[in-house]
Design an enzyme around this catalytic site. Structure first.
Site, short mmCIF file in Angstrom:
data_model
loop_
_atom_site.label_atom_id
_atom_site.label_comp_id
_atom_site.label_asym_id
_atom_site.label_seq_id
_atom_site.Cartn_x
_atom_site.Cartn_y
_atom_site.Cartn_z
N LYS A 78 1.02 -1.28 -0.02
CA LYS A 78 -0.03 -0.06 -0.09
C LYS A 78 0.80 1.32 -0.03
O LYS A 78 1.95 1.08 0.61
CB LYS A 78 -0.68 0.05 1.16
N SER A 153 -9.60 1.43 2.95
CA SER A 153 -8.80 2.26 2.20
C SER A 153 -7.87 1.48 1.40
O SER A 153 -7.19 1.96 0.44
CB SER A 153 -8.02 3.49 2.90
N SER A 177 -9.60 -0.81 7.32
CA SER A 177 -9.03 -0.61 5.79
C SER A 177 -8.58 -2.05 5.37
O SER A 177 -8.08 -1.93 4.08
CB SER A 177 -8.05 0.29 5.84
N1 GLN Z 1 -13.29 3.37 6.30
C1 GLN Z 1 -12.69 3.91 7.59
C2 GLN Z 1 -12.32 5.48 7.49
O1 GLN Z 1 -12.82 6.07 6.23
C3 GLN Z 1 -11.39 3.22 7.81
C4 GLN Z 1 -10.13 3.54 7.13
C5 GLN Z 1 -9.06 3.06 7.64
O2 GLN Z 1 -9.07 1.89 8.18
N2 GLN Z 1 -7.69 3.34 7.22
O3 GLN Z 1 -11.81 6.03 8.16
#
Ligand code: GLN
Length: 485
Positions: A78, A153, A177
């Protein structure tokens, strides 16, 4: 079967037996990326030349019998991991030209083993999002159906594995994420306990929640990759000194006698009927395999989304202060004076969701509101953690949905950020509680989109979590179904 379809451990066996060279394998993955990533957009940067050079070194190391577990295995990261000499954007335009001078700890550990890094993967900007639509470099598409989101994400990481463009990947999970995109792309993703894996050299989003973890084809591959990156690191004060168990050793012990808790608050009205059905079938299969089920309650679940979006945005507003065009970030050199330059650089470099969260977080921390929002959220967080500790008095692992629905269509939720936030309801609590959790494929919807189940384990008991995940995986073949690319 093509080389890119092999699991991590099948690759490992063939490389070590010298039936396969890392150079051939790396070439196969680079060809695959060239052939399919135009449709998926998982990679922001492909480091093909470096990968082939590293593969050649790995082959020499294997020839000399000095191979480690991951020597010669092509992986991808990532774009939240800083990588020496390789552009690291966090999918933000503000870091468009950022080339880090060092490797973070997880990356350094993979490199020390001789893993081959194929490149950097698309994501939601600064890991803020659930659909990859917040990337500054166009969204990733779901390999099962390009009209649908891959989740976020770490959507690039999950889509990359699902589309067979790397043997496995690393992601990060602050509120789901790793698990949610893994679920939406039909692969396995594990968020370790907070403190298990070093975050040194990982661009910070919400520092009390962020954790690094693997996304891979199956549970065993996840265990192998976790093994390589877990363990204490003096460079990350939140990483613990607990010994790291052998995650593959206990994997196959089965679930006979294992107590699996079903939290009442997670099986609710509004759960997609196909998700519900897939979970019921999974529960039945685990029951046949010898697991015992108990009802548990996590009574503060309803407050988790609100609590998370206060704490995470507050921490983000502080963490993202460094992107000012001076310390980090692209500078806009117009304007009058220093403050104006900061403002213009940030206005031009950040996308709309990042700006929204910086404003929310700054508000929650501002004097006069701190007690009402941030302090209150911290107290609720303690209650949520206590819910989990109580549940683990009665159960060894918990089983829940990962997301209320399978992947949704691109554009379906972008107009309504609150709807998007609410879809994180089942993944956020494990981050607030600081414990470990994973997503394992358990079905495919009528529209042909994967469905995952979530297992949540006791703090630092990734071994039992993996064992339960492996046992479930053995009851079917969901994890082996390829995305119809
Ligand atoms: N979807 C969650 C957010 O928007 C989690 C994001 C993440 O785990 N980085 O913050």
């Amino acid at each position: 079967m093509s080389l890119t379809d092999l699991t991590l451990r099948a690759i490992q066996q063939r490389l070590q037996a010298r039936e396969l060279t890392s150079v051939d394998l790396t070439r196969a993955f680079l060809d695959r990326i060239a052939a399919v990533d135009g449709r998926i957009n998982a990679f922001l940067t492909v480091t093909g030349e470096q990968a082939l050079a590293d593969a050649a070194l790995a082959d020499r190391r294997l020839d000399e019998g000095r191979g480690d577990a991951l020597t010669g295995i092509p992986l991808a990261l990532k774009d939240v991991f800083v990588t020496e000499g390789v552009r690291t954007t966090c999918a933000s335009r503000i870091l468009d030209n950022f080339i880090p001078p060092y490797d973070g700890t997880a990356v350094a550990r993979l490199k020390a083993q001789g893993a081959v890094l194929l490149g950097k993967l698309n994501m939601d900007e600064f890991a803020m999002g659930s659909s990859n639509e917040n990337s500054g470099y166009s969204p990733v598409r779901n390999p099962w159906n390009p009209d649908y989101v891959p989740g976020g994400s770490s959507g690039g990481s999950a889509a990359c594995v699902a589309a067979r463009m790397a043997a496995a990947t690393l992601g990060t999970d602050t509120g789901g994420s790793i698990r949610q995109p893994a679920s939406h792309c039909g692969v396995v993703g594990l968020k370790p306990t907070y403190g298990r894996v070093s975050r040194y050299g990982v661009v910070a989003y919400a520092s009390s929640l962020d954790q690094v973890g693997p996304i891979a084809r199956d549970v065993e591959d996840c265990a192998m990759l976790l093994q390589a990156v877990a363990g204490h690191d003096p460079a990350d004060a939140t990483s613990v000194t607990l010994p790291v168990p052998d995650y593959c050793a206990a994997l196959k012990d089965g679930v006979k006698g294992l107590k699996i808790g079903l939290p009442r608050e997670y099986f609710i009205e509004g759960l997609d009927p196909e998700v519900q059905k897939a979970l019921e079938q999974a529960i039945a299969a685990l029951g046949d395999a010898g697991a015992e089920f108990v009802q548990v309650s996590l009574p503060h679940t309803d407050y988790a989304v609100a609590c998370y979006y206060i704490i995470s945005t507050a921490e983000a507003s502080s963490n993202l202060a460094r992107y000012d065009g001076v310390r980090f970030g692209r500078r806009v050199d117009r304007g009058q004076g220093l403050i104006d330059m900061f403002m213009q650089s940030r206005a031009a470099g950040f996308g709309p969701e990042v700006k929204r969260r910086i404003m929310l977080g700054t508000y929650a921390l501002s004097s006069g509101y701190y007690d009402a929002y941030y302090l209150k959220a911290q107290k609720v967080r303690t209650l949520i953690r206590q819910d989990f500790l109580d549940a683990f008095d009665r159960a060894d692992v918990l089983l829940t949905p990962v997301a209320p629905t399978p992947a949704f269509k691109l554009g379906e939720k972008t107009a309504d950020p609150l709807q998007m936030y609410l879809s994180d309801i089942f993944t956020i609590p494990a981050n607030l509680a600081g414990t470990c959790a994973m997503s394992v494929p358990c079905g495919v919807s009528a529209e042909g989109l994967p469905i995952g189940l979530q297992l949540i384990g006791r703090p630092f008991d990734e071994a039992t979590l993996l064992r339960a995940g492996y046992a479930f995986q053995q009851t079917g073949d969901w994890h082996q179904r390829p995305a119809p690319l």
